[in-house]
Design an enzyme around this catalytic site. Structure first.
Site, PDB file in Angstrom:
ATOM      1  N   ASN A 161       0.767  -1.267   0.058  1.00 27.08           N
ATOM      2  CA  ASN A 161      -0.216   0.185  -0.147  1.00 27.08           C
ATOM      3  C   ASN A 161       0.882   1.204  -0.315  1.00 27.08           C
ATOM      4  O   ASN A 161       0.868   1.524   1.002  1.00 27.08           O
ATOM      5  CB  ASN A 161      -0.635  -0.149   1.842  1.00 27.08           C
ATOM      6  CG  ASN A 161      -2.268  -1.109   1.317  1.00 27.08           C
ATOM      7  OD1 ASN A 161      -2.765  -1.635   0.490  1.00 27.08           O
ATOM      8  ND2 ASN A 161      -1.401  -2.335   2.064  1.00 27.08           N
ATOM      9  N   GLU A 162       0.824   1.613  -1.290  1.00 23.62           N
ATOM     10  CA  GLU A 162       2.302   2.671  -1.203  1.00 23.62           C
ATOM     11  C   GLU A 162       1.651   4.150  -0.799  1.00 23.62           C
ATOM     12  O   GLU A 162      -0.200   4.464  -1.095  1.00 23.62           O
ATOM     13  CB  GLU A 162       2.469   2.818  -2.741  1.00 23.62           C
ATOM     14  CG  GLU A 162       3.204   1.389  -3.786  1.00 23.62           C
ATOM     15  CD  GLU A 162       4.933   1.757  -3.030  1.00 23.62           C
ATOM     16  OE1 GLU A 162       4.804   2.287  -2.030  1.00 23.62           O
ATOM     17  OE2 GLU A 162       5.492   0.690  -3.767  1.00 23.62           O
ATOM     18  N   PRO A 163       2.111   5.273  -0.769  1.00 25.67           N
ATOM     19  CA  PRO A 163       0.830   6.566  -0.602  1.00 25.67           C
ATOM     20  C   PRO A 163       0.541   6.361  -1.047  1.00 25.67           C
ATOM     21  O   PRO A 163       0.584   6.666  -2.457  1.00 25.67           O
ATOM     22  CB  PRO A 163       2.624   7.755  -0.646  1.00 25.67           C
ATOM     23  CG  PRO A 163       4.163   6.678  -0.311  1.00 25.67           C
ATOM     24  CD  PRO A 163       3.380   4.892  -0.633  1.00 25.67           C
ATOM     25  N   SER A 165      -2.509   5.208  -0.550  1.00 25.81           N
ATOM     26  CA  SER A 165      -3.811   4.214  -0.380  1.00 25.81           C
ATOM     27  C   SER A 165      -4.561   4.731   0.562  1.00 25.81           C
ATOM     28  O   SER A 165      -4.168   5.460   2.016  1.00 25.81           O
ATOM     29  CB  SER A 165      -2.921   2.968  -0.039  1.00 25.81           C
ATOM     30  OG  SER A 165      -2.126   2.570  -1.274  1.00 25.81           O
TER      31      SER A 165
END
Ligand code: GLP
Length: 664
Positions: A161-163, A165
């Site tokens: 869950n990258e920035p 998300s």
């Protein structure tokens, strides 16, 4: 008066436990998991575990395996769900999370195959959405996750869950962040081979677990951990959403905890004991914080920044300023090996013996040049006797393209000469290839190189470089050539180089190293042979399963052994040089070696000889990506910091920290 625990944690919005080592923290989590499993088994119930990949949970898995083998811990009632999987690579790919989990855990325990779940990264695009939904359904069907284990990525991601998300995101296909892909570059030699997409549980999925334990080790994670723990919950840092969960523990080793306020700036969250190191740390921080040179700090600056009691006990400001200014001044020296014949009362290194036998340790080739290339040149110019020991071959960090290119060159050259490949390469050192660093040291290695060259060209590019021992050998040869060339550039004779090719590295791969007794033995032998008066090394705060972290632990073990055996000269000193992962603060520096503009340029040329380490893709404009750029910037930054404290203005500074090993 001491600060209370709750007082010092006032800025922390998550429950944090700090352990002295990752091993200790991992054992405590493994025990928690084991007792959950046993309690459930006693009730005839299942336990649903959420698992993570990456280096971070590896020591937990090793402890669980040990408990299975030695204490009869059974996983028969356990169901597992992994957080994520790369999209677009086969399960059998050595870097798939499927392979990782089997190698690191599943192959060694009695978890029934039908009870483990990992997202499927090989489904056609059109089927992914339904599969993600089914993954969530299956978790729910089994009663939800009892405990989710998490690592944290440098972007603050959990799972993938990258920035960006959302707080309620679910299991889905995602695009990987540029920094995450760079971090994975080493696993997949060559950035264009790193998958662009992954399937991950969402933040919302993770948040439904009844309990969450997030782990982080090493200095590279310290900043992002502090932001997740002390900052506002936000999409730009998905781990910060954990603050909304009622049952989270963040387990850290001391290096990963270093940026928490209670550790970094304890005087801001409660009373502290003003020992000399604590006072030095606070005073140098104060100057940077109020942007004034040390000698211009006023009483009110101290009073307004939680240091009123320091002022009362050790002040006034004038007194504190001059004392700490002098302390910083005394770290600066142009004589890193000590200045012969000079009074060394206030010098970082002793004047005697002169010359010194100096052992410089590089966990991987190029580390020494990046961290202390200018100092290497000085040590040689000042007459010291240098040994530069490259602990690992560094072959894993060479992209396949480099090896293919080298193989092609060797074969083309062999063809040109019309001779057999092996024979031809074996004679190469006398015929000129050696000069450009592509040839080998000895006939045996030469024929291995020729074999690798033949394999590479006969079978086409290797799918995964690290699967072929021959290719790894060729890559090691490339790095040796570069290391020697870099030494020459820095004015150090290549004869000073020792290549140890430590076994843990040769038999391992990133995130999956098993150091052993043979590694310590090789290092102990080296120390015994060199009998150094001064040692330079690096890697102390690095993640314990990284190459630097492992090498540091091995060195400390070998030094302890050497001290007991009496093979370490009395009074030998160990100096740590920096890794680019962490910017040292002035209070962490015990020796500062200034570089002139010409010396800095020379060091950069030397670093540049490690050509196989240049990025495969051109960096985006204005981004400092290449190692030589990062090294240059960080040496300049230390000079700027010293200048801002009111010390002399230098072009660049190489910094060192003294570690006590000799029991002086
Ligand atoms: C990957 C994984 C994460 C993991 C992160 C950190 O991005 N998808 O789950 O937390 O890497 O990896 P490491 O533990 O190796 O630092």
């Amino acid at each position: 008066m001491h600060a209370t625990l709750s007082e010092t944690r006032q800025r922390e919005k998550l429950d944090v436990t700090i352990h002295s080592t990752a091993a200790e923290a991992s054992i405590s989590l493994a025990r928690e998991i084991a007792s959950l499993i046993r309690n459930r088994a006693a009730e005839g119930k299942r336990l649903v575990l959420g698992l993570a990949t990456g280096s971070t949970p590896v020591p937990v898995y090793r402890e669980l395996i040990r408990m299975h083998r030695e204490e009869g811990l059974s996983f028969a009632n356990v169901f597992t769900f992994n957080l994520d999987e790369y999209y677009g690579i086969a399960r059998e790919h050595p870097e798939s999370y499927w392979s990782f989990m089997h190698q690191q855990l599943f192959n060694h325990i009695d978890l029934p195959a039908e009870q483990l779940h990992i997202p499927n990264g090989t489904l056609p695009r059109a089927e992914v959405f339904a599969a993600c939904h089914a993954y969530e359904e299956r978790i729910a069907e089994l009663g939800g996750l009892d405990l989710q284990v998490l690592g944290i990525g440098r972007t603050g991601h959990i799972g993938f869950n990258e920035p960006g998300s959302g707080r309620n995101s679910r299991t889905r296909l995602v695009t990987l962040d540029a920094l995450t892909r760079r971090d994975a570059e080493r696993d997949f030699p060559g950035e264009d081979k790193v998958p662009r997409h992954a399937i991950t549980m969402g933040v919302g999925t993770i948040m439904q677990a009844r309990r969450i334990v997030m782990l982080a080790w090493g200095e590279a994670k310290a900043r992002v951990v502090a932001q997740a723990v002390e900052g506002e919950p936000r999409e730009s840092l998905p781990a910060s959403f954990l603050q909304h969960h009622p049952n989270v523990t963040v387990m850290l080793d001391s290096a990963a905890a270093a940026e928490l306020t209670r550790i970094k700036l304890p005087w801001l969250v409660g009373p502290v004991e003003w020992t000399p190191p604590m006072a030095h740390r606070a005073v140098t921080w104060l100057a940077a914080n109020v942007q004034r040179p040390l000698l211009k700090l006023l009483d009110e600056h101290y009073a307004e920044h939680g240091m009123a009691d320091l002022l009362t006990a050790q002040g006034p400001a004038y007194q504190l300023n001059i004392q700490h200014f002098n302390d910083v001044q005394h770290t600066i020296t142009g004589w890193p090996g000590g200045k012969a014949g000079a009074d060394d009362t206030h010098r970082p290194e002793k004047a005697t013996p002169y010359p010194k036998r100096v052992l410089v340790i590089a966990p991987e080739p190029s580390d020494e040049m990046l961290g202390m290339g200018g100092t290497l040149t000085r040590l040689v110019e000042q007459g010291h006797i240098l040994t530069v020991a490259y602990l690992t071959s560094g072959s894993l960090a060479v992209p396949d393209e480099e090896a293919e290119m080298a193989a092609e060159l060797i074969n083309a050259y062999a063809k040109e000469r019309g001779a057999g490949i092996a024979g031809d390469v074996a004679t190469a050192p006398q015929t000129g290839i050696a000069a450009c660093g592509a040839a080998t040291d000895a006939p045996a290695a030469a024929s291995a190189t020729a074999q690798a060259a033949a394999t590479a060209t006969a079978t086409g590019p290797a799918t995964s470089a690290s699967t072929s021992a021959d290719t790894r050998r060729l890559k090691a040869v490339i790095r040796r050539g570069e290391a020697r060339q870099a030494l020459r550039c820095a004015g150090v004779s290549p004869a000073a180089a020792r290549f140890l090719d430590l076994p843990f590295y040769e038999r391992g791969r990133y995130r999956q190293f098993f150091p052993g007794e043979d590694d310590v033995a090789a290092l102990s032998q080296l120390i015994g042979e060199v009998a150094p008066h001064q040692i330079f090394s690096t890697g102390a705060g690095q993640e314990p399963n990284s190459v630097g972290g492992i090498c540091h632990a091995l060195l400390m073990a070998a030094l302890r052994r050497a001290r007991t055996a009496g093979t370490l000269p009395q009074g030998a000193r160990l100096w740590l040089y920096r890794t680019p992962d962490k910017a040292w603060q002035p209070h962490e520096i015990n020796m500062a070696v200034p570089l002139s503009p010409a010396q800095l340029a020379r060091r950069t040329r030397a670093i540049y000889q490690h050509k196989s380490q240049l990025s495969q893709t051109p960096p985006p404009q204005s981004t400092l990506c290449e190692a030589w750029q990062v090294a240059e910037a960080s040496s300049r930054n230390i000079a700027v910091t010293y200048d801002a404290l009111g010390l002399a203005e230098y072009e660049a500074i190489e910094a060192f920290q003294r570690v006590d090993v000799a029991g002086e």
